[in-house]
Design a protein around this motif. Structure first.
Motif, PDB file in Angstrom:
ATOM      1  N   ALA A 182     -24.086  -1.688  26.946  1.00  0.00           N
ATOM      2  CA  ALA A 182     -23.343  -0.679  26.692  1.00  0.00           C
ATOM      3  C   ALA A 182     -21.825  -0.448  26.196  1.00  0.00           C
ATOM      4  CB  ALA A 182     -23.207   0.399  28.070  1.00  0.00           C
ATOM      5  N   LEU A 183     -21.578  -1.771  25.675  1.00  0.00           N
ATOM      6  CA  LEU A 183     -20.079  -2.202  25.170  1.00  0.00           C
ATOM      7  C   LEU A 183     -20.030  -2.122  23.850  1.00  0.00           C
ATOM      8  CD1 LEU A 183     -19.448  -5.161  27.486  1.00  0.00           C
ATOM      9  CD2 LEU A 183     -19.015  -2.925  27.996  1.00  0.00           C
ATOM     10  N   ASP A 184     -19.153  -1.873  23.183  1.00  0.00           N
ATOM     11  CA  ASP A 184     -18.724  -1.634  21.854  1.00  0.00           C
ATOM     12  C   ASP A 184     -18.180  -3.118  21.331  1.00  0.00           C
ATOM     13  OD1 ASP A 184     -15.879  -1.878  22.423  1.00  0.00           O
ATOM     14  OD2 ASP A 184     -16.248  -0.020  23.281  1.00  0.00           O
ATOM     15  N   VAL A 185     -18.483  -3.326  19.925  1.00  0.00           N
ATOM     16  CA  VAL A 185     -18.454  -4.564  19.574  1.00  0.00           C
ATOM     17  C   VAL A 185     -17.208  -5.308  19.894  1.00  0.00           C
ATOM     18  CG1 VAL A 185     -20.132  -4.415  17.788  1.00  0.00           C
ATOM     19  CG2 VAL A 185     -17.973  -3.598  17.323  1.00  0.00           C
ATOM     20  N   THR A 186     -15.980  -4.540  19.952  1.00  0.00           N
ATOM     21  CA  THR A 186     -14.703  -5.314  20.296  1.00  0.00           C
ATOM     22  C   THR A 186     -14.589  -5.701  21.689  1.00  0.00           C
ATOM     23  OG1 THR A 186     -13.825  -3.158  20.423  1.00  0.00           O
ATOM     24  CG2 THR A 186     -13.334  -4.400  18.263  1.00  0.00           C
ATOM     25  N   ILE A 187     -15.172  -5.021  22.494  1.00  0.00           N
ATOM     26  CA  ILE A 187     -14.928  -5.219  24.017  1.00  0.00           C
ATOM     27  C   ILE A 187     -16.182  -6.270  24.418  1.00  0.00           C
ATOM     28  CG2 ILE A 187     -15.356  -4.318  26.239  1.00  0.00           C
ATOM     29  CD1 ILE A 187     -12.631  -3.349  24.853  1.00  0.00           C
ATOM     30  N   GLN A 188     -17.122  -6.121  23.556  1.00  0.00           N
ATOM     31  CA  GLN A 188     -18.379  -7.230  23.755  1.00  0.00           C
ATOM     32  C   GLN A 188     -17.896  -8.509  23.453  1.00  0.00           C
ATOM     33  OE1 GLN A 188     -21.781  -7.853  20.910  1.00  0.00           O
ATOM     34  NE2 GLN A 188     -22.688  -6.228  22.326  1.00  0.00           N
ATOM     35  N   ALA A 189     -16.911  -8.574  22.373  1.00  0.00           N
ATOM     36  CA  ALA A 189     -16.262  -9.829  21.821  1.00  0.00           C
ATOM     37  C   ALA A 189     -15.533 -10.310  22.884  1.00  0.00           C
ATOM     38  CB  ALA A 189     -15.961  -9.565  20.532  1.00  0.00           C
ATOM     39  N   GLN A 190     -14.538  -9.529  23.593  1.00  0.00           N
ATOM     40  CA  GLN A 190     -13.603  -9.915  24.502  1.00  0.00           C
ATOM     41  C   GLN A 190     -14.218 -10.412  25.732  1.00  0.00           C
ATOM     42  OE1 GLN A 190     -10.962  -6.669  25.419  1.00  0.00           O
ATOM     43  NE2 GLN A 190     -10.896  -6.091  23.507  1.00  0.00           N
ATOM     44  N   ILE A 191     -15.295  -9.551  26.260  1.00  0.00           N
ATOM     45  CA  ILE A 191     -16.204 -10.138  27.370  1.00  0.00           C
ATOM     46  C   ILE A 191     -16.986 -11.387  27.026  1.00  0.00           C
ATOM     47  CG2 ILE A 191     -18.124  -9.630  28.833  1.00  0.00           C
ATOM     48  CD1 ILE A 191     -15.475  -7.963  29.365  1.00  0.00           C
ATOM     49  N   LEU A 192     -17.397 -11.614  25.848  1.00  0.00           N
ATOM     50  CA  LEU A 192     -18.226 -12.985  25.865  1.00  0.00           C
ATOM     51  C   LEU A 192     -17.222 -14.055  25.572  1.00  0.00           C
ATOM     52  CD1 LEU A 192     -20.575 -11.975  22.965  1.00  0.00           C
ATOM     53  CD2 LEU A 192     -21.061 -12.275  25.071  1.00  0.00           C
ATOM     54  N   GLU A 193     -15.765 -13.959  25.058  1.00  0.00           N
ATOM     55  CA  GLU A 193     -14.874 -14.839  25.382  1.00  0.00           C
ATOM     56  C   GLU A 193     -14.360 -15.227  26.477  1.00  0.00           C
ATOM     57  OE1 GLU A 193     -12.505 -17.569  24.280  1.00  0.00           O
ATOM     58  OE2 GLU A 193     -13.734 -16.745  22.734  1.00  0.00           O
ATOM     59  N   LEU A 194     -14.155 -13.870  27.587  1.00  0.00           N
ATOM     60  CA  LEU A 194     -13.998 -14.212  28.816  1.00  0.00           C
ATOM     61  C   LEU A 194     -14.887 -15.127  29.612  1.00  0.00           C
ATOM     62  CD1 LEU A 194     -12.381 -13.388  31.412  1.00  0.00           C
ATOM     63  CD2 LEU A 194     -13.684 -11.314  31.367  1.00  0.00           C
TER      64      LEU A 194
END
Length: 525
Positions: A182-194
């Motif tokens: 359910a996440l947009d691509v920018t937040i998705q990238a942040q979560i994957l980096e986290l």
């Protein structure tokens, strides 16, 4: 030594006297600091395998084989050990946050509960830890969100809260079941980096379940491809992506929505248009509920959508995409002009709007949540005919059979209930429910985000075919820019309620004008 080891796992369920084997001899391991991805279509056994790791399947499941965490057997473990491990040593992020978050508790209470239970952290220390977690997962202004309830957040924000809850106790293993759906691509990238950072710093093992092979390529060390309850291929990610051996793996890797929609007819009529549409929600405080400010959900949005045309709306969770769509359909209040089929519909009351409802339909992100579990497929699809009338005069069952065939469903299954269909089939039911009324405008709110890649391709092809056949105007909301490119004639980019860029899809993708649009496109690659 592996921190999680699964050997010859078999899981079966009994329904109506019949035995169904969901997982058939699955074996894999997860080391400290390693990410193992389970990929495959809905019904392949991915989630059942994950839930088996800490015996979350319930008494109806017949489980055999071995699952060990740090040398301890989980399949035959007692409840005391399982309670200690669950949520502390092994944490879960589930796909649908609304089924996991308590609707009656604030975010602070729900996050604090886990900290108090497993770490004994309470009071001001817990509050600061909660704020740190919310910042980590990309929640803006976390102080103002502590007293919020789940229904007051967008889908993406709820998913980030779920991720924060899972990370609160710094688990040894994180089982993430479609955590970025359910996440947009920018937040998705942040979560994957986290998640990658936590792997490096604390040596957390990650079992990652997803249908998005782009994420697998970016985050995973090993991948296991599942089909019909079995692992058909497994190995290092680079090797599997470069040289897949199994036909099913090749099919998954090639599944991607491509192409562009049919051109719009030159003299196509305008279906819906707005001029400087504004949607502000008052913030009321005190005993007298005085308005002390506003949540500026949408600021002066201007758009036009013609028959046979798709306007793709992209942006982060909470940017106002869904709020804008709901205002267009007069489901929430707004200021500014809204014209539908040439008529100003702002001043219409509820009764006069009802006649327009059949021409304005919506397909939601989560088909299971939007379909009544107590109604059969036929009743769900035909419900609109009961409200708006049957213009054809034919039996409703015949119309249902016709529209089911049109969206790729077997009419013989119309007496079944939603839980008896796969995710892709449920989304087709939701589309059929909208299409049976032959609307002029359809709002598609993340209609493919919860679907496997192969099913996504089918749904996009179906939507394009229906648009061409009936000249439908689509408002297509999505964070998947590959799907947006395949569906949209025009693009509108939103950020924190503002339209930061708009134009023809080809122009926006080829030559973005704002830094934010460039950031979105970069995160999607």
């Amino acid at each position: 030594m592996s921190i999680l080891e699964v050997r010859d796992l078999r899981v079966a369920f009994r329904q109506e006297g019949k035995r169904f084997e969901a997982v058939k001899g699955v074996s894999f391991s997860v080391d400290r600091g390693e990410t193992v991805a389970l990929v495959g279509e809905s019904g392949s056994g991915k989630s059942v395998t994950a839930l088996s790791t800490v015996s979350l399947l319930g008494s109806s499941a017949e489980v055999s084989g071995s699952v060990t965490y740090d040398g301890q057997e989980m399949v035959t473990a007692n409840e005391k050990l399982l309670r200690k491990v669950r949520g502390n040593d092994i944490s879960f992020i589930f796909q649908e946050p609304m089924t996991s978050l308590n609707p009656l508790h604030t975010l602070e209470k729900q996050l604090g509960e886990s900290l108090a239970l497993h770490q004994g952290i309470v009071g001001q220390e817990a509050r600061q830890r909660i704020l740190d977690l919310l910042i980590q997962v990309g929640i803006r202004d976390p102080e103002t969100r502590l007293s919020a309830y789940p229904h007051q957040l967008s889908g993406g924000q709820r998913q980030r809260v779920m991720i924060a809850m899972a990370l609160a106790n710094k688990p040894d293993i994180l089982v993430a079941d479609e955590p970025t759906t359910a996440l947009d691509v920018t937040i998705q990238a942040q979560i994957l980096e986290l998640l990658a950072d936590l792997k490096r710093t604390v040596g957390m093992g990650l079992l990652f379940i997803t249908h998005d092979l782009g994420i697998v390529r970016r985050i995973a060390d090993k991948v296991c491809v599942m089909k019909d309850g079995e692992i058909v291929e497994a190995g290092p990610v680079a090797e599997i992506f470069k040289n897949p051996q199994h036909p099913y793996t090749k099919k998954l890797l090639n599944a991607r929505s491509t192409g562009t929609p049919e051109p719009v007819v030159a003299d196509a009529p305008v279906v819906v248009e707005t001029n400087e549409l504004r949607i502000w929600f008052p913030i009321q405080r005190g005993l007298l509920r005085r308005t002390v400010g506003h949540v500026k959900a949408v600021n002066e949005a201007t758009l036009t959508v013609r028959a046979g045309e798709t306007l793709g709306i992209v942006g982060e969770s909470g940017s106002g995409k869904t709020t804008l769509a709901l205002a267009l359909m007069r489901l929430i209040g707004s200021e500014g002009d809204i014209r539908f089929m040439g008529e100003d519909i702002r001043g219409r009351n509820t009764k006069s709007l009802r006649a327009l409802r059949k021409d304005m339909q919506i397909v939601f992100q989560d088909p299971f949540g939007s379909l009544s579990p107590r109604m059969s497929c036929e009743q769900i699809i035909a419900e609109g005919l009961g409200v708006h009338g049957n213009p054809d005069g034919r039996p409703a069952r015949d119309l249902v059979a016709e529209v089911m065939a049109e969206v790729g469903l077997d009419p013989a299954s119309m007496d079944r209930y939603p839980h008896e269909f796969s995710g892709g089939q449920r989304q087709r039911i939701a589309i059929a429910r909208a299409m049976i009324l032959r609307p002029k405008l359809v709002v598609l709110d993340e209609p493919t985000s919860a679907l496997d890649m192969t099913v996504q391709v089918q749904i996009v092809d179906l939507l394009r075919k229906l648009q061409k056949k009936y000249g439908l105007a689509y408002l297509f909301i999505s964070h998947d820019l590959h799907v947006v490119r395949a569906m949209s004639h025009k693009i509108m980019v939103m950020k924190q309620g503002d339209v930061v860029e708009a134009g023809q899809a080809a122009d926006v993708f080829a030559n973005p004008q704002t830094d934010y649009t460039r950031e979105l496109l970069a995160a999607a690659d």
